[in-house]
Design a protein around this motif. Structure first.
Motif: not given
Ligand SMILES: Cc1cc2nc3c(=O)[nH]c(=O)nc-3n(C[C@H](O)[C@H](O)[C@H](O)COP(=O)(O)OP(=O)(O)OC[C@H]3O[C@@H](n4cnc5c(N)ncnc54)[C@H](O)[C@@H]3O)c2cc1C
Length: 398
Positions: A20-21, A116-119, A309-311
């Motif tokens: 999601a991030a 957050g992803a959807r927005s 972090r990796d996202a």
């Protein structure tokens, strides 16, 4: 919505902290993202959820920390280490807009990241599993095959991201190799108790076992006990609750006694152990974030921090594109991971003496400080530039 034969810039399997991030950060830059998860939205998962400073810093930068706080997540202002014959409390100093640490339940944190992803414009579908990868004649991954209920999904994409956790189908299907595997694994039992009086994280270590308390939402504290995976199997003979009490009685006798004064909320949960690994991070047309690519023993309570972090690293690299993107993601992830990975493996072995655990914890502290230093460098964040719509994302080759 049918996603059959649709094209996205990026398809991501797994919609928790890593997926999601990543979806949110990419969508914020104008990348067309499809985020899929086979589970239902807002569910819990097998994980305690103590966030370290790096994760809180990321949530702050992404503008999501106010939502974590608004969900009633208590602020953590200290970490107390209980070692044989020594107790030491480290105050969490406000820094970089972060006033303390937090340990939101996964039902809270993962839902905020999915929102957050959807927005940001990502298409999000739950109840949708990735079961296969599409490839072109050169072997490059060009999309996914999956299922959503009875419907078959076929989606093409410039990049397929596996954020599908420890049993990652994307890692398996892509043929990601594990370059590093930990020699030992811990086993963990945890349970929630009604306790809004404990403030701060508490970590207890005694040779052969460990335990701790993590204050969280809803006036609850997550109490965990950890030991070697072999010993855990034996301790589970009398059931998980008895095992939790017995391991805590050796790791943290005072804490074990105090549990009688608190009502339990929900059953004990058991993680039987899994050896940590650092897999290939990416290849032609695919990449892995979070546990799909890198799992270190939960004894360091650092998996979510590293997933966020990796996202960020992957989203930055995808945004910058161009040749070498794969190797830059792999190199940066590995450089920030190896020290933590190795010390996590040493702690998880549970073969240390009282003196040695002090040294391992100092090594862990240094590794975390190194990671934080990298995350606060100028180049760290994803740039706000939107990639041109016609250019193919090129996370294809080194
Ligand atoms: C016992 C335990 C305690 C822990 N404690 C902590 C801690 O205190 N602090 C910390 O930071 N970390 C902790 N961790 C580590 C942390 O839980 C993980 O690092 C984190 O969950 C990784 O997130 P992720 O998004 O990569 O994967 P996950 O959280 O595993 O999410 C993967 C998602 O992918 C979905 N999925 C799987 N397969 C498919 C598929 N084929 N198609 C579509 N969707 C799919 C799943 O439904 C799931 O929602 C702990 C872990 C364990 C086991």
């Amino acid at each position: 919505m049918s996603t059959s034969n649709h094209h996205y810039d990026v398809v991501i399997a797994g919609a928790r902290c890593a997926g999601a991030a990543t979806a949110m950060l990419l969508a914020r830059q104008g990348v067309r993202v499809l985020l899929l998860d086979r589970s239902r939205p807002g569910t819990d998962t097998l994980s305690t959820h103590a966030l370290m400073r790096g994760a809180v810093l990321q949530l702050h930068r992404w503008g999501l920390l106010p939502r974590v706080i608004a969900a009633g997540t208590p602020v953590i202002r200290s970490t107390t280490f209980h070692l044989p014959g020594a107790v030491s409390t480290v105050e969490i100093k406000p820094k970089g807009g972060v006033d303390g640490l937090y340990a939101p339940r996964r039902t809270v944190l993962d839902a905020i990241l999915v929102d957050g992803a959807r927005s940001a414009g990502a298409d999000v579908r739950f109840g949708a599993s990735v079961t296969g990868l599409r490839r072109d004649r050169t072997g490059r991954v060009t999309g996914i095959i999956g299922r959503a209920g009875a419907a078959r999904l076929t989606v093409s994409a410039d990049l397929v991201v596996g954020a599908d956790g420890r049993r990652s189908a994307v890692a398996r299907l892509a043929g990601a190799r594990a370059a590093h595997v930990a020699p030992a694994s811990s086993g963990v039992i945890y349970r929630y108790f009604r306790d809004d009086a404990t403030t701060g994280y508490h970590w207890h270590y005694t040779p052969g076992s460990a335990g701790g308390v993590i204050p969280t939402n809803g006036g609850l504290a997550c109490v965990f006990a950890a030991t070697s995976a072999e010993r855990l199997r034996r301790e589970l003979d009398g059931g998980a609750e008895a095992g939790l009490r017995r391991i805590l009685a050796s790791a943290a006798p005072g804490l074990a006694e105090r549990l009688d004064q608190h009502d339990a909320a929900g059953p004990p949960r058991v993680f039987p152990g899994l050896a940590g690994y650092l897999r290939d991070a990416a290849g032609p047309g695919w990449a892995l974030v979070g546990d799909a690519g890198y799992f270190k023993d939960p004894i360091t309570a650092h998996g979510i921090t590293d997933a966020l972090r990796d996202a960020e690293i992957l989203a930055r690299v995808v945004a910058s594109r161009g040749p070498g993107a794969v190797s830059r993601y792999q190199a940066e992830r590995d450089e920030l991971s190896l020290r933590l990975f190795r010390v996590a493996g040493r702690i998880a072995a549970f073969d240390w003496t009282a003196d040695q655990i002090g040294e391992h914890l100092l090594e862990l502290k240094d590794a975390m400080a190194e990671e934080m230093a990298a995350m606060t460098r100028d180049h760290w964040g994803v740039s706000r530039g939107r990639p041109g719509p016609s250019r193919r994302l090129e996370l294809a080759s080194a």
